[in-house]
Every structure is written in C-alpha cells, then in structure tokens.
Enzyme design. Structure first.
Site, short mmCIF file in Angstrom:
data_model
loop_
_atom_site.label_atom_id
_atom_site.label_comp_id
_atom_site.label_asym_id
_atom_site.label_seq_id
_atom_site.Cartn_x
_atom_site.Cartn_y
_atom_site.Cartn_z
CD GLU A 159 -1.60 -7.11 2.83
OE1 GLU A 159 -0.87 -8.11 3.01
OE2 GLU A 159 -1.15 -5.97 2.61
CE LYS A 206 0.11 -6.22 6.03
NZ LYS A 206 1.46 -6.71 6.30
P1 13P Z 1 3.86 -2.20 3.92
O1 13P Z 1 3.63 -1.89 5.38
O2 13P Z 1 5.20 -1.74 3.41
O3 13P Z 1 2.70 -1.77 3.07
O4 13P Z 1 3.96 -3.78 3.78
C1 13P Z 1 3.13 -4.55 4.52
C2 13P Z 1 2.80 -5.78 3.77
O5 13P Z 1 3.07 -6.86 4.22
C3 13P Z 1 2.09 -5.64 2.49
O6 13P Z 1 1.62 -6.88 2.07
#
Ligand code: 13P
Length: 338
Positions: free
Chosen positions: A178, A220
């Site tokens: 991510e 992500k």
């Molecule tokens: P949000 O969808 O609230 O941005 O959170 C997702 C997430 O896991 C961020 O690391």
C-alpha cells in the site's frame, strides 16, 4: 515460499463480487472514530464493535474476501469465547494482519514520513501465520504539498515496502502493498496522477530488485482524485479514466489484484468511483475495494455503542458491502442505494 498458495490467496482476496474489510485501525485511530459516535474505546468496546461486523452473515459470506486485523484483534475472543479469527474463517473469509508500526518523520526530508516496522518482522509474521493470518498490510504514506513529495522519500518508502513484501512471502503470507498518495491537499487531479505514476514506477522497480513474486501480491493504491481542498472536483468517470490510465502505465499484468483504499472519500462516492473504474473493463487485473472508512462509516453510526443497535448496524454494513461487491463487477448504480 509456497508460490501456488500465495497466488491462490491473492486471487481469492480480489474475487469478483468480493473485497477486503480494513478493520485494522490502531488503538489511536479507533479512539478517534469512537469519539465521533460518543463511545468509550476499551478492549471490550472495540471487540463488540468488530464482532458485530464479523458476524454479519450476508456481508461476510458474499462480499468480504478478507479482513485486515490489528494486533489486538487477531488475538481477541468474541463475547462467547470464540476467537474472532475463527468467526472470520467460518464465514469463508480470510484473516489478515496490519504489520507496519506506523509513520515517523524522515530525517533530512521536512514534512515527509517513512513507515517503520521491519525489525523482527519475520518472527512476527511466523507467529501471525500460526494464529491464522494469510495476508498482511503495510502502508506507506506520500503527502502532496509545496515541494513534496521528494524522490528520496518515495524511494525510501518503496524500498521498505519491497523488503516487507519479501518477508511476507518467505512466511507464505500475501503482502498487500500500500503506497497511499494522500488526497488531503489542494492539488488538482493531474498532480495526483503525476505523483502516483512516479510512486508506482518506483515501487514496482523496488519489488523487482527484491525479487518479490508479483503473482502473490495485492496492490492497495489510491484512486486518481483531486485533493479534498481543490476547487476543481471531477466526476466518477473522470476519476476512473485517469486511474485506469495510470495503472496501465505502471502496474505489471502479473499482479492479480488491485484493492483500493477509500482515503477519506464519502462512502457512496468510493462505491461510485470503483464502479466507474470497473465499467471501463475488462481490465488486466481484478479491481476491488479494501475500504476502511467507506465500509464502516454507516454501521459505526448505526451501532453507536449499543447492543440493541447491532441488527441495524449489521444491516448498514451488509448494504455497503453489497454495494461495493456490485461495484467490483461494474454492476452498481445509484438507484440501488435506496
Ligand atoms: P480507508 O479506506 O479508510 O482509507 O482505510 C483503508 C486502509 O486500510 C488504509 O491503510
């Protein structure tokens, strides 16, 4: 490394009609969310709240492929003594675990951060696998403002993500990779595109250098949206067009799935954007959600800390999960929101 298992789990996480519930708020973040609904944050209230979601039959069996947990939650039992991990598994969903230790300011790079947590990670992974985790999450944060982000900070974060991903796979755990480009600023959509393109190019180069098995990863990312404070907001179709364009430039087709963060988008907005992206398909990756706030805002409000509200909260959660499940197939429309 069991490549077959990694690839199977990664594909299952992004199966059409399903996506990931991000319920891995750290104790600090969940306290903020509970403050907003007037609920005291204790180990029991956090457990009650999350148990409410994990026991939502429709959502968990039909639309939630996996749940990202926090260290406290993966070790917690439901009120009746059943481990929360067991409940998730019994619903046919996969337990996952957030393993990063959060962000710290990066020395010599004013206003930029590095995500920490690599030390001892391999040992922690082995323990999480035993508890039941089949995937993990590590979040790097890239902010856009005057003069930032810098190449140096992006490179440092991409290298940490690559080392994390390699450690995950050595322990047969699928890494959710991510690199979040924040939507907090006043920048326009083109600036988000430019920064995200550079971040993803750098990331996939570092994953290559670290010999990460891409077929056993899930990306992500953020969508390509203008900053929240930008005067130039755009339609879901414009978000979709630029988001798909940037991935085609940067994300190898070997990556099985892309599961978006919601990043502060309103819940229906996050659904509409995901749907518009999938309406541009067929795409070379499975494209779905890994939402925290966009899945939880409605059930949190409905629950408000009261056992009597559990059915209403579960209904709200099932609805958002279903809407996002449809969006993962490009089959959502506004009329279904009711
Ligand atoms: P949000 O969808 O609230 O941005 O959170 C997702 C997430 O896991 C961020 O690391």
């Amino acid at each position: 490394m069991n490549k077959d298992q990694l690839a199977k789990v990664a594909a299952a996480m992004c199966a059409p009609g399903k996506g990931i519930l991000a319920a891995d708020e750290s104790s600090g973040t969940i306290k903020k969310r509970f403050d907003a609904i007037g609920v005291e944050s204790t180990a029991d209230s956090r457990r009650d709240y999350r148990e409410m979601m994990f026991r939502t039959q429709d959502a968990m069996t039909q639309n939630i492929s996996g749940v990202i947990l926090y260290d406290e939650t993966i070790r917690q039992n439901a009120a009746d003594g059943t481990p929360l991990v067991k409940i998730i598994e019994q619903m046919g969903s996969l337990p996952g675990i957030k393993v990063d230790a959060g962000v710290k300011f990066l020395p010599n790079f004013p206003n930029e951060t590095i995500t920490e947590g690599l030390d001892g990670l391999s040992e922690r992974m082995a323990e999480y696998y035993k508890i039941g985790a089949r995937f993990a999450k590590w979040r790097a944060v890239i902010d856009i403002a005057d003069g930032i982000p810098s190449r140096g900070a992006i490179l440092a974060n991409a290298q940490a993500l690559a080392r994390y991903a390699a450690i995950c796979q050595a322990n047969d755990i699928v890494p959710i990779v991510e690199p979040e480009v924040l939507m907090d600023g006043g920048h326009d959509q083109a600036r988000c595109y430019e920064v995200t393109e550079f971040v993803l190019k750098t990331l996939y180069n570092e994953l290559y250098e670290a010999k990460v098995f891409l077929e056993g990863t899930v990306l992500k990312p953020n969508m390509i949206v203008p900053g929240k404070k930008s005067a130039k907001q755009v339609s879901a179709e414009q978000v979709a067009a630029e988001t798909v364009r940037v991935f085609k430039q940067t994300v190898p087709v070997a990556v099985p799935g892309i599961a978006f963060l919601s990043g502060g988008q309103a819940d229906v907005e996050a659904t509409a954007n995901l749907d518009a992206i999938n309406k541009l398909g067929p795409l070379p990756w499975l494209v779905t959600f890994s939402y925290g706030r966009a899945l939880q805002a409605a059930p949190q409000k409905a629950w408000a800390g009261k056992a009597d509200n559990v059915p209403a909260a579960q209904k709200a959660f099932a609805h958002r999960a279903k809407m996002n499940g449809l969006a993962s197939k490009g089959q959502w429309n506004k009329g279904l929101e009711g």
